[in-house]
Design a protein around this motif. Sequence first.
Motif, short mmCIF file in Angstrom:
data_model
loop_
_atom_site.label_atom_id
_atom_site.label_comp_id
_atom_site.label_asym_id
_atom_site.label_seq_id
_atom_site.Cartn_x
_atom_site.Cartn_y
_atom_site.Cartn_z
N SER A 32 0.79 -1.11 -0.07
CA SER A 32 -0.10 0.04 0.03
C SER A 32 0.83 1.23 0.17
O SER A 32 1.90 1.55 0.38
CB SER A 32 -0.99 -0.15 1.18
OG SER A 32 -0.21 0.07 2.49
N LEU A 33 0.19 2.24 -0.26
CA LEU A 33 0.72 3.66 -0.48
C LEU A 33 -0.10 4.63 0.54
O LEU A 33 -1.22 4.58 0.62
CB LEU A 33 1.13 4.18 -1.82
CG LEU A 33 1.94 3.60 -2.68
CD1 LEU A 33 1.90 4.07 -4.15
CD2 LEU A 33 3.32 3.45 -2.21
N GLU A 34 0.76 5.63 1.11
CA GLU A 34 -0.23 6.60 1.80
C GLU A 34 0.27 8.02 1.52
O GLU A 34 1.50 8.32 1.37
CB GLU A 34 0.04 6.35 3.32
CG GLU A 34 -0.46 5.11 3.91
CD GLU A 34 -0.27 5.01 5.45
OE1 GLU A 34 0.49 5.91 6.19
OE2 GLU A 34 -0.82 4.10 6.06
N PHE A 35 -0.31 9.12 0.99
CA PHE A 35 -0.27 10.19 0.73
C PHE A 35 -0.55 11.14 1.98
O PHE A 35 -1.58 11.26 2.68
CB PHE A 35 -1.21 10.81 -0.58
CG PHE A 35 -0.88 10.12 -1.67
CD1 PHE A 35 0.40 10.31 -2.47
CD2 PHE A 35 -1.72 8.91 -2.00
CE1 PHE A 35 0.47 9.65 -3.24
CE2 PHE A 35 -1.56 8.40 -3.22
CZ PHE A 35 -0.29 8.65 -3.96
N GLN A 36 0.44 11.89 2.50
CA GLN A 36 0.56 12.48 3.80
C GLN A 36 0.30 13.90 3.33
O GLN A 36 0.95 14.89 2.61
CB GLN A 36 1.70 12.72 4.42
CG GLN A 36 1.70 13.18 6.05
CD GLN A 36 3.14 13.04 6.44
OE1 GLN A 36 4.21 13.18 5.76
NE2 GLN A 36 3.03 12.67 7.83
N ASP A 37 -1.08 14.48 3.93
CA ASP A 37 -1.25 16.20 3.70
C ASP A 37 -1.31 16.49 2.38
O ASP A 37 -0.74 17.50 2.06
CB ASP A 37 -0.48 16.86 4.62
CG ASP A 37 -0.40 16.75 6.10
OD1 ASP A 37 -1.71 16.29 6.53
OD2 ASP A 37 0.52 16.54 6.81
N PRO A 38 -1.96 15.68 1.39
CA PRO A 38 -1.76 16.19 0.16
C PRO A 38 -2.65 17.63 -0.27
O PRO A 38 -3.53 17.87 0.60
CB PRO A 38 -2.81 14.97 -0.53
CG PRO A 38 -3.57 14.67 0.42
CD PRO A 38 -2.75 14.55 1.60
N VAL A 39 -1.91 18.39 -1.10
CA VAL A 39 -2.60 19.73 -1.39
C VAL A 39 -2.68 19.71 -2.85
O VAL A 39 -1.98 19.13 -4.01
CB VAL A 39 -1.27 20.75 -1.14
CG1 VAL A 39 -1.74 21.98 -1.85
CG2 VAL A 39 -1.00 20.72 0.25
N TYR A 40 -3.75 20.43 -3.16
CA TYR A 40 -4.46 20.39 -4.66
C TYR A 40 -4.49 21.98 -4.94
O TYR A 40 -4.91 22.83 -4.19
CB TYR A 40 -5.71 19.73 -4.79
CG TYR A 40 -5.67 18.02 -4.18
CD1 TYR A 40 -5.24 17.18 -4.95
CD2 TYR A 40 -5.93 17.97 -2.80
CE1 TYR A 40 -5.48 15.90 -4.38
CE2 TYR A 40 -5.86 16.71 -2.45
CZ TYR A 40 -5.63 15.68 -3.17
OH TYR A 40 -5.64 14.23 -2.61
N ALA A 41 -4.51 21.98 -6.24
CA ALA A 41 -4.56 23.41 -6.91
C ALA A 41 -5.10 23.24 -8.41
O ALA A 41 -4.67 22.15 -9.08
CB ALA A 41 -3.77 24.36 -6.77
N MET A 42 -5.88 24.18 -9.05
CA MET A 42 -6.31 24.07 -10.43
C MET A 42 -6.21 25.39 -10.96
O MET A 42 -6.79 26.33 -10.60
CB MET A 42 -7.86 23.50 -10.38
CG MET A 42 -8.16 23.04 -11.72
SD MET A 42 -9.95 22.50 -11.67
CE MET A 42 -10.50 22.70 -13.42
N ASP A 43 -5.72 25.18 -12.44
CA ASP A 43 -5.92 26.48 -13.21
C ASP A 43 -6.94 26.17 -14.19
O ASP A 43 -7.02 25.06 -14.77
CB ASP A 43 -4.41 26.64 -13.91
CG ASP A 43 -3.44 26.84 -13.02
OD1 ASP A 43 -3.77 27.34 -11.86
OD2 ASP A 43 -2.25 26.95 -13.35
N LEU A 44 -7.64 27.35 -14.52
CA LEU A 44 -8.78 27.22 -15.39
C LEU A 44 -8.76 28.13 -16.59
O LEU A 44 -9.12 29.30 -16.23
CB LEU A 44 -10.26 26.94 -14.89
CG LEU A 44 -11.21 26.84 -15.90
CD1 LEU A 44 -11.00 25.32 -16.35
CD2 LEU A 44 -12.72 26.83 -14.91
N GLY A 45 -8.41 27.86 -17.69
CA GLY A 45 -8.29 28.93 -18.72
C GLY A 45 -7.09 29.93 -18.35
O GLY A 45 -5.98 29.35 -18.28
#
Length: 305
Positions: free
Chosen positions: A200-213
């Motif tokens: 198994s894998l664990e992602f610690q405190d993942p952060v996300y962002a998105m650019d649109l156009g």
Amino acid sequence: MNSRSVFKWILILVLIAAVAFAVWYFFRKSDPDPASGLKPRVEMTIAHISEITDSTIKMELKTLVHNPLPVGMHLKNINYVVKMNDKTIVEDHYNKPLEVKAADSSLLTLPAKVKIRNLRVEGDEEAAKGQDSANYHFKTILHFEKPFLGKDSLVLDIDKRLPLYRLPKIRMAGYDFKKLGLKESDIVVKVEVGNMNPFSLEFQDPVYAMDLGKQKRFAEGAVKGITKVKSKSRDIYEIPLEVSLGKVIKAGAQMLGKGKDLPFSFYFKSKIKSESDVLNNSDINLIMDGELKDLEAFQKNLGRK
């Protein structure tokens, strides 16, 4: 000169001759065998993957240079190549001078950069055959500071059967507006995560962002704690992102012009925790590009499964 002094000098000359013969015997062969006790050997293995991006991974190779000879080795630099199932995945060099004393060893950590495609293609082919390991070939070329008994360099090879490390596959799979407000809105982004490793894998405190156009950081979000991904699994995770109403309105105006052809970039950043020492504490920093119509097509196909 008395007999004791003569004997002393004879002994010194005999020792010098013995050392010279040992060194000569080592260098006279054009294809030295690293298993021989009188020849240097190099042990190399993949120690750690330090960073994963959308195109490359950075890894560390632990390298032990052992010198069993009665004289020290002065190295100018080291070239090294790693092949997985006869396909080159690493080709790099270590340009710092290195001294390996007589009957001694030096442990090095050599950096390497691998193209994701090279590692993933080979890994997918072996996994399709039901394999969890691969044949690795490590080649090192030791370059000496100056010619030593006619030798400028020495080539050493070693073969190993090691685990087949599968990098996590992450892609944006869809989106859905959950709340529209005067100040803030919520958008839920669907992310597909695949882990084909036997652990198994664990992602610690993942952060996300998105650019649109043309809007940079159209939406952002984070998940505190650990997100666990089971071994041999492929699942969809829903990630809540916050976006201001003003940005939603601007996005709507852009969609009037480009429709579903509006491009996006999705950013994912986290640290991996794993029982595998090679992947444990690796930083993952991915950028996924596409167009909104790609996400809608994915969602439709997902609904048919």
